[in-house]
Design an enzyme around this catalytic site. Sequence first.
Site, PDB file in Angstrom:
ATOM      1  N   LYS A   1      56.756  96.333  85.601  1.00 49.53           N
ATOM      2  CA  LYS A   1      56.795  97.389  86.392  1.00 49.53           C
ATOM      3  C   LYS A   1      55.667  97.949  86.677  1.00 49.53           C
ATOM      4  O   LYS A   1      54.697  97.998  86.183  1.00 49.53           O
ATOM      5  CB  LYS A   1      57.611  98.479  85.210  1.00 49.53           C
ATOM      6  CG  LYS A   1      58.238  99.315  86.026  1.00 49.53           C
ATOM      7  CD  LYS A   1      59.088 100.401  84.925  1.00 49.53           C
ATOM      8  CE  LYS A   1      59.752 101.623  85.551  1.00 49.53           C
ATOM      9  NZ  LYS A   1      60.298 102.354  84.436  1.00 49.53           N
TER      10      LYS A   1
HETATM   11  O1  G3P Z   1      62.989 105.410  84.928  1.00 48.66           O
HETATM   12  C1  G3P Z   1      62.019 106.947  85.315  1.00 48.66           C
HETATM   13  C2  G3P Z   1      62.516 107.735  84.465  1.00 48.66           C
HETATM   14  O2  G3P Z   1      62.091 107.333  83.024  1.00 48.66           O
HETATM   15  C3  G3P Z   1      61.824 109.016  84.835  1.00 48.66           C
HETATM   16  O3  G3P Z   1      62.632 109.889  84.436  1.00 48.66           O
HETATM   17  O4  G3P Z   1      63.533 112.235  83.587  1.00 48.66           O
HETATM   18  O5  G3P Z   1      61.393 111.547  83.522  1.00 48.66           O
HETATM   19  O6  G3P Z   1      61.943 112.159  85.706  1.00 48.66           O
HETATM   20  P1  G3P Z   1      62.246 111.615  84.348  1.00 48.66           P
END
Ligand code: G3P
Length: 216
Positions: A87
């Site tokens: 990633k």
């Molecule tokens: O895959 C990316 C994700 O983990 C981000 O999620 O909820 O931190 O915006 P969030």
Amino acid sequence: MKFFIDTANLAHIEEANDLGILDGVTTNPSLMAKEGIKGEANILKHYADICALVDGDVSAEVLSTDYVSMVEEGKKLAAIHKNIVVKIPMIKDGIKAIKWFTDNGIRTNCTLVFSAGQAILAAKAGAAYVSPFIGRIDDSSWDGIALIEQLAHIFSVQGFNTEILAASIRNPLHIVRSAEAGAHICTCPLDSILGLLKHPLTDIGLAKFLEDAKKM
Ligand code: G3P
């Protein structure tokens, strides 16, 4: 549409995998830190543990931000298991690194994507996946699902092989709308996956069936 779980929590991964519908796992440095995973050896072992649990792609994020270090770090991550996808953040050196990995047969997931232009660059560099963060786009009062629709259209007319991985999913509706908009994969926290099960009429209907079954 494939389902990935977005977590580094092994219990959550096992629970989703037990449902029989899990196609892979995504992690990020915040999710790894949340599980208390520290130090290179523990980080590499945690990715190996995840790969042992799930038969599908596992995204492991580099922590470096310059081209040379990203390539070196990504090579180590890719060596853990054949299912590791490196990633890489959507930055200039990240695009160069994605191209290097593409040329060397290592699959990548371009993360922190917030615009169609960024996604086109990642696809041109040969990323296996691009990860638009739809929840964070919604947080800033833009429309995350509209970006998925736009990417689905562009990738289709251009014939890009890169898959759209809807990330930053916050609720079950995000999953449904991402499926509708043409995402190839949704990566979701366990709660959002389990939330898809819920409907009050199912609960009411089942209670009635079970009550009537006593009269059979
Ligand atoms: O895959 C990316 C994700 O983990 C981000 O999620 O909820 O931190 O915006 P969030």
